[in-house]
Design an enzyme around this catalytic site. Structure first.
Site, PDB file in Angstrom:
ATOM      1  N   SER A   4       4.902   4.702   6.366  1.00  0.00           N
ATOM      2  CA  SER A   4       4.954   3.314   6.527  1.00  0.00           C
ATOM      3  C   SER A   4       4.249   2.926   7.884  1.00  0.00           C
ATOM      4  O   SER A   4       4.414   3.535   8.964  1.00  0.00           O
ATOM      5  CB  SER A   4       6.321   2.720   6.438  1.00  0.00           C
ATOM      6  OG  SER A   4       6.630   1.388   7.053  1.00  0.00           O
ATOM      7  N   THR A  51      11.167  -0.601   1.011  1.00  0.00           N
ATOM      8  CA  THR A  51       9.667   0.281   0.083  1.00  0.00           C
ATOM      9  C   THR A  51      10.215   0.902  -1.327  1.00  0.00           C
ATOM     10  O   THR A  51      11.426   1.015  -1.477  1.00  0.00           O
ATOM     11  CB  THR A  51       9.101   0.967   1.005  1.00  0.00           C
ATOM     12  OG1 THR A  51      10.083   2.238   1.392  1.00  0.00           O
ATOM     13  CG2 THR A  51       8.584   0.357   2.304  1.00  0.00           C
ATOM     14  N   LYS A  55      12.962  -1.084  -4.442  1.00  0.00           N
ATOM     15  CA  LYS A  55      12.494  -2.657  -4.481  1.00  0.00           C
ATOM     16  C   LYS A  55      13.489  -3.098  -5.631  1.00  0.00           C
ATOM     17  O   LYS A  55      14.102  -4.321  -5.465  1.00  0.00           O
ATOM     18  CB  LYS A  55      11.210  -2.935  -4.614  1.00  0.00           C
ATOM     19  CG  LYS A  55      10.293  -2.796  -3.363  1.00  0.00           C
ATOM     20  CD  LYS A  55       8.933  -3.072  -3.512  1.00  0.00           C
ATOM     21  CE  LYS A  55       8.426  -3.226  -2.222  1.00  0.00           C
ATOM     22  NZ  LYS A  55       7.137  -3.700  -2.090  1.00  0.00           N
ATOM     23  N   ASN A  76      11.027  -7.440  -0.646  1.00  0.00           N
ATOM     24  CA  ASN A  76      10.573  -6.391   0.207  1.00  0.00           C
ATOM     25  C   ASN A  76      11.233  -6.559   1.595  1.00  0.00           C
ATOM     26  O   ASN A  76      11.041  -5.820   2.273  1.00  0.00           O
ATOM     27  CB  ASN A  76       9.044  -6.440   0.331  1.00  0.00           C
ATOM     28  CG  ASN A  76       8.446  -7.605   0.918  1.00  0.00           C
ATOM     29  OD1 ASN A  76       9.191  -8.608   1.343  1.00  0.00           O
ATOM     30  ND2 ASN A  76       7.169  -7.729   1.047  1.00  0.00           N
ATOM     31  N   ASP A  91       4.943 -10.634   0.501  1.00  0.00           N
ATOM     32  CA  ASP A  91       3.522 -10.194   0.246  1.00  0.00           C
ATOM     33  C   ASP A  91       2.634 -11.408  -0.206  1.00  0.00           C
ATOM     34  O   ASP A  91       1.453 -11.523   0.355  1.00  0.00           O
ATOM     35  CB  ASP A  91       3.363  -9.308  -0.889  1.00  0.00           C
ATOM     36  CG  ASP A  91       3.982  -7.732  -0.409  1.00  0.00           C
ATOM     37  OD1 ASP A  91       3.705  -7.712   0.776  1.00  0.00           O
ATOM     38  OD2 ASP A  91       4.155  -6.959  -1.579  1.00  0.00           O
ATOM     39  N   GLY A 115      -5.901  -7.352 -11.934  1.00  0.00           N
ATOM     40  CA  GLY A 115      -4.854  -6.454 -11.668  1.00  0.00           C
ATOM     41  C   GLY A 115      -3.511  -7.270 -12.169  1.00  0.00           C
ATOM     42  O   GLY A 115      -3.499  -8.583 -12.275  1.00  0.00           O
ATOM     43  N   GLY A 117      -0.157  -5.738 -11.345  1.00  0.00           N
ATOM     44  CA  GLY A 117       0.775  -5.105 -10.721  1.00  0.00           C
ATOM     45  C   GLY A 117       1.783  -5.743  -9.931  1.00  0.00           C
ATOM     46  O   GLY A 117       1.583  -7.063  -9.980  1.00  0.00           O
ATOM     47  N   GLY A 118       2.458  -5.209  -8.852  1.00  0.00           N
ATOM     48  CA  GLY A 118       3.351  -5.871  -7.923  1.00  0.00           C
ATOM     49  C   GLY A 118       2.748  -6.700  -7.094  1.00  0.00           C
ATOM     50  O   GLY A 118       3.205  -7.895  -6.832  1.00  0.00           O
ATOM     51  N   TYR A 204      -6.393  -1.728   1.526  1.00  0.00           N
ATOM     52  CA  TYR A 204      -6.551  -1.698   3.108  1.00  0.00           C
ATOM     53  C   TYR A 204      -7.043  -0.252   3.788  1.00  0.00           C
ATOM     54  O   TYR A 204      -6.922  -0.040   5.029  1.00  0.00           O
ATOM     55  CB  TYR A 204      -5.361  -2.376   4.056  1.00  0.00           C
ATOM     56  CG  TYR A 204      -3.966  -1.656   3.899  1.00  0.00           C
ATOM     57  CD1 TYR A 204      -3.284  -2.211   2.990  1.00  0.00           C
ATOM     58  CD2 TYR A 204      -3.402  -0.733   4.629  1.00  0.00           C
ATOM     59  CE1 TYR A 204      -2.107  -1.784   2.533  1.00  0.00           C
ATOM     60  CE2 TYR A 204      -2.413  -0.130   4.542  1.00  0.00           C
ATOM     61  CZ  TYR A 204      -1.707  -0.853   3.313  1.00  0.00           C
ATOM     62  OH  TYR A 204      -0.329  -0.077   3.292  1.00  0.00           O
TER      63      TYR A 204
HETATM   64  P1  NDP Z   1       0.541  -1.386  -9.127  1.00  0.00           P
HETATM   65  O1  NDP Z   1       0.606   0.068  -9.539  1.00  0.00           O
HETATM   66  O2  NDP Z   1       1.764  -2.267  -9.459  1.00  0.00           O
HETATM   67  O3  NDP Z   1      -0.859  -1.985 -10.071  1.00  0.00           O
HETATM   68  C1  NDP Z   1      -1.933  -1.353 -10.063  1.00  0.00           C
HETATM   69  C2  NDP Z   1      -2.965  -2.257 -10.750  1.00  0.00           C
HETATM   70  O4  NDP Z   1      -4.192  -1.466 -10.649  1.00  0.00           O
HETATM   71  C3  NDP Z   1      -2.671  -2.337 -12.231  1.00  0.00           C
HETATM   72  O5  NDP Z   1      -3.240  -3.590 -12.588  1.00  0.00           O
HETATM   73  C4  NDP Z   1      -3.786  -1.380 -12.839  1.00  0.00           C
HETATM   74  O6  NDP Z   1      -4.226  -1.829 -14.321  1.00  0.00           O
HETATM   75  C5  NDP Z   1      -4.942  -1.587 -11.857  1.00  0.00           C
HETATM   76  N1  NDP Z   1      -5.590  -0.238 -12.033  1.00  0.00           N
HETATM   77  C6  NDP Z   1      -5.494   1.112 -11.835  1.00  0.00           C
HETATM   78  N2  NDP Z   1      -6.525   1.879 -11.852  1.00  0.00           N
HETATM   79  C7  NDP Z   1      -7.295   1.114 -12.406  1.00  0.00           C
HETATM   80  C8  NDP Z   1      -8.671   1.308 -13.210  1.00  0.00           C
HETATM   81  N3  NDP Z   1      -9.125   2.597 -13.162  1.00  0.00           N
HETATM   82  N4  NDP Z   1      -9.527   0.252 -13.571  1.00  0.00           N
HETATM   83  C9  NDP Z   1      -8.897  -0.972 -13.635  1.00  0.00           C
HETATM   84  N5  NDP Z   1      -7.651  -1.202 -13.189  1.00  0.00           N
HETATM   85  C10 NDP Z   1      -6.786  -0.253 -12.602  1.00  0.00           C
HETATM   86  O7  NDP Z   1       0.019  -1.246  -7.744  1.00  0.00           O
HETATM   87  P2  NDP Z   1       0.327  -2.349  -6.707  1.00  0.00           P
HETATM   88  O8  NDP Z   1       0.308  -3.921  -6.976  1.00  0.00           O
HETATM   89  O9  NDP Z   1       1.713  -2.244  -6.042  1.00  0.00           O
HETATM   90  O10 NDP Z   1      -0.816  -2.184  -5.702  1.00  0.00           O
HETATM   91  C11 NDP Z   1      -2.133  -2.442  -5.912  1.00  0.00           C
HETATM   92  C12 NDP Z   1      -3.013  -2.223  -4.574  1.00  0.00           C
HETATM   93  O11 NDP Z   1      -2.338  -3.246  -3.583  1.00  0.00           O
HETATM   94  C13 NDP Z   1      -2.610  -0.848  -3.825  1.00  0.00           C
HETATM   95  O12 NDP Z   1      -3.784  -0.452  -3.277  1.00  0.00           O
HETATM   96  C14 NDP Z   1      -1.713  -1.389  -2.661  1.00  0.00           C
HETATM   97  O13 NDP Z   1      -2.124  -0.302  -1.482  1.00  0.00           O
HETATM   98  C15 NDP Z   1      -2.267  -2.802  -2.347  1.00  0.00           C
HETATM   99  N6  NDP Z   1      -1.339  -3.365  -1.680  1.00  0.00           N
HETATM  100  C16 NDP Z   1      -1.593  -4.021  -0.293  1.00  0.00           C
HETATM  101  C17 NDP Z   1      -0.741  -4.922   0.165  1.00  0.00           C
HETATM  102  C18 NDP Z   1      -1.121  -5.333   1.468  1.00  0.00           C
HETATM  103  O14 NDP Z   1      -0.191  -5.985   2.173  1.00  0.00           O
HETATM  104  N7  NDP Z   1      -2.711  -5.597   1.916  1.00  0.00           N
HETATM  105  C19 NDP Z   1       0.468  -5.122  -0.326  1.00  0.00           C
HETATM  106  C20 NDP Z   1       0.945  -4.483  -1.526  1.00  0.00           C
HETATM  107  C21 NDP Z   1      -0.010  -3.644  -2.093  1.00  0.00           C
HETATM  108  P3  NDP Z   1      -3.269  -1.284 -15.634  1.00  0.00           P
HETATM  109  O15 NDP Z   1      -2.189  -2.273 -15.750  1.00  0.00           O
HETATM  110  O16 NDP Z   1      -4.438  -1.464 -16.537  1.00  0.00           O
HETATM  111  O17 NDP Z   1      -3.004   0.238 -15.358  1.00  0.00           O
END
Ligand code: NDP
Length: 267
Positions: A4, A51, A55, A76, A91, A115, A117-118, A204
């Site tokens: 972190s 973290t 969560k 968070n 976020d 995307g 995800g979270g 980042y």
């Molecule tokens: P999650 O694991 O929850 O989600 C990951 C996402 O990436 C899913 O939608 C997944 O798709 C997609 N993905 C992974 N591999 C591939 C691929 N080969 N092709 C296409 N899509 C893909 O991650 P988070 O949402 O928690 O985090 C995502 C990013 O955001 C990370 O890099 C994290 O560091 C960054 N982040 C940055 C923050 C900031 O403050 N700047 C805050 C939070 C996160 P699928 O569902 O198909 O697997």
């Protein structure tokens, strides 16, 4: 948690604002998490950042969850107040605040979120809360559909349609983990982008992804992910210490040092 960057950031702000406080990393295991949180509240801590992997447990522990955190499905930031535990998700707010600091109006037009995800959920929730139309586009279509089901108003787009849909959007955001150090880059065809399209990345590490570079090469405006990370820390600091900290170049440089500036071969 061991990776972190938050202790450095909050430590800097505490010193800048001459606040007699501390922000410390505290590891705990899932089984002891609720006991640890309640113990810290009882010991007079002002709150916590949470973290992975805590969560969901943190969400369940809250006496009150802020509407955006409920929409984001995760907390968070915990704030201890009057014997109660309040949960926030900062976020999405951080993403919006960073855009605004870059002189970009997040409500300028529809947003295409790559995307599901979270990070996608938190950002989409904050945009929808502003009244901005959001389209979710994810490699795994069922995850985008599930997320849209949890976020009233969100539209879904098939992954294969992402480049063709650009012309209909004012902002494109990568929230996938592609482009992150150790991951392949996110290849994207920007040919159909309108000239006013803004392209943002939440990744980042590295500071500057190939995804952003390809957009910039076509003259599109780009926004890096570090700004979101800095801005998401602001509401927590303000709630715990009573001062709203400023995100400026000095803070940015502090956190940027130690992060690779560019993608290396393969990433
Ligand atoms: P999650 O694991 O929850 O989600 C990951 C996402 O990436 C899913 O939608 C997944 O798709 C997609 N993905 C992974 N591999 C591939 C691929 N080969 N092709 C296409 N899509 C893909 O991650 P988070 O949402 O928690 O985090 C995502 C990013 O955001 C990370 O890099 C994290 O560091 C960054 N982040 C940055 C923050 C900031 O403050 N700047 C805050 C939070 C996160 P699928 O569902 O198909 O697997």
């Amino acid at each position: 948690m061991s990776h972190s960057r938050s202790p450095r950031l909050h430590g800097f702000w505490l010193e800048r604002y001459a606040i007699d406080g501390a922000y410390v990393p505290l590891p705990t295991c899932p089984a002891l998490f609720p006991t640890a949180v309640r113990g810290l509240a009882a010991a007079g801590f002002a709150g916590l950042n949470v973290t992975i992997p805590h969560k969901e447990a943190a969400f369940a522990l809250c006496d009150e969850v802020a509407p955006l955190a409920r929409q984001a499905g995760a907390v968070n930031t915990l704030v201890f107040a009057d014997g109660r535990i309040l949960g926030h998700n900062t976020d999405g707010i951080g993403f919006l605040a960073n855009l605004r600091q870059c002189g970009i109006d997040p409500a300028a037009g529809p947003v295409l979120v790559l995307g599901a995800g979270g990070a996608a959920r938190a950002i989409a929730a904050a945009l929808l809360d502003l009244g901005v139309p959001v389209t979710l586009c994810n490699r795994t279509a069922s995850r985008a559909a599930d997320l849209a089901g949890a976020l009233p108003g969100a539209q879904v787009l098939d992954w294969s349609e992402r480049a063709a849909a650009l012309a209909r959007h004012a902002l494109l955001v990568n929230t996938t983990s592609l482009g992150m150090l150790g991951q392949p880059p996110l290849a994207f065809d920007f040919a159909r982008a309108g000239g006013g399209l803004v392209v943002a990345d939440v990744v980042y590490v590295p500071l500057r992804t190939r995804f952003l570079d390809s957009a910039a090469e076509l003259g599109l405006r780009t926004v890096e992910g570090l700004g979101m990370l800095l801005h998401q820390a602001v509401p927590g600091f303000a709630a715990w210490f009573g001062v709203t900290p400023v995100v400026d170049e000095e803070v940015r440089m502090l956190l940027a040092s130690g992060i690779p500036p560019f993608a290396v071969a393969g990433g």
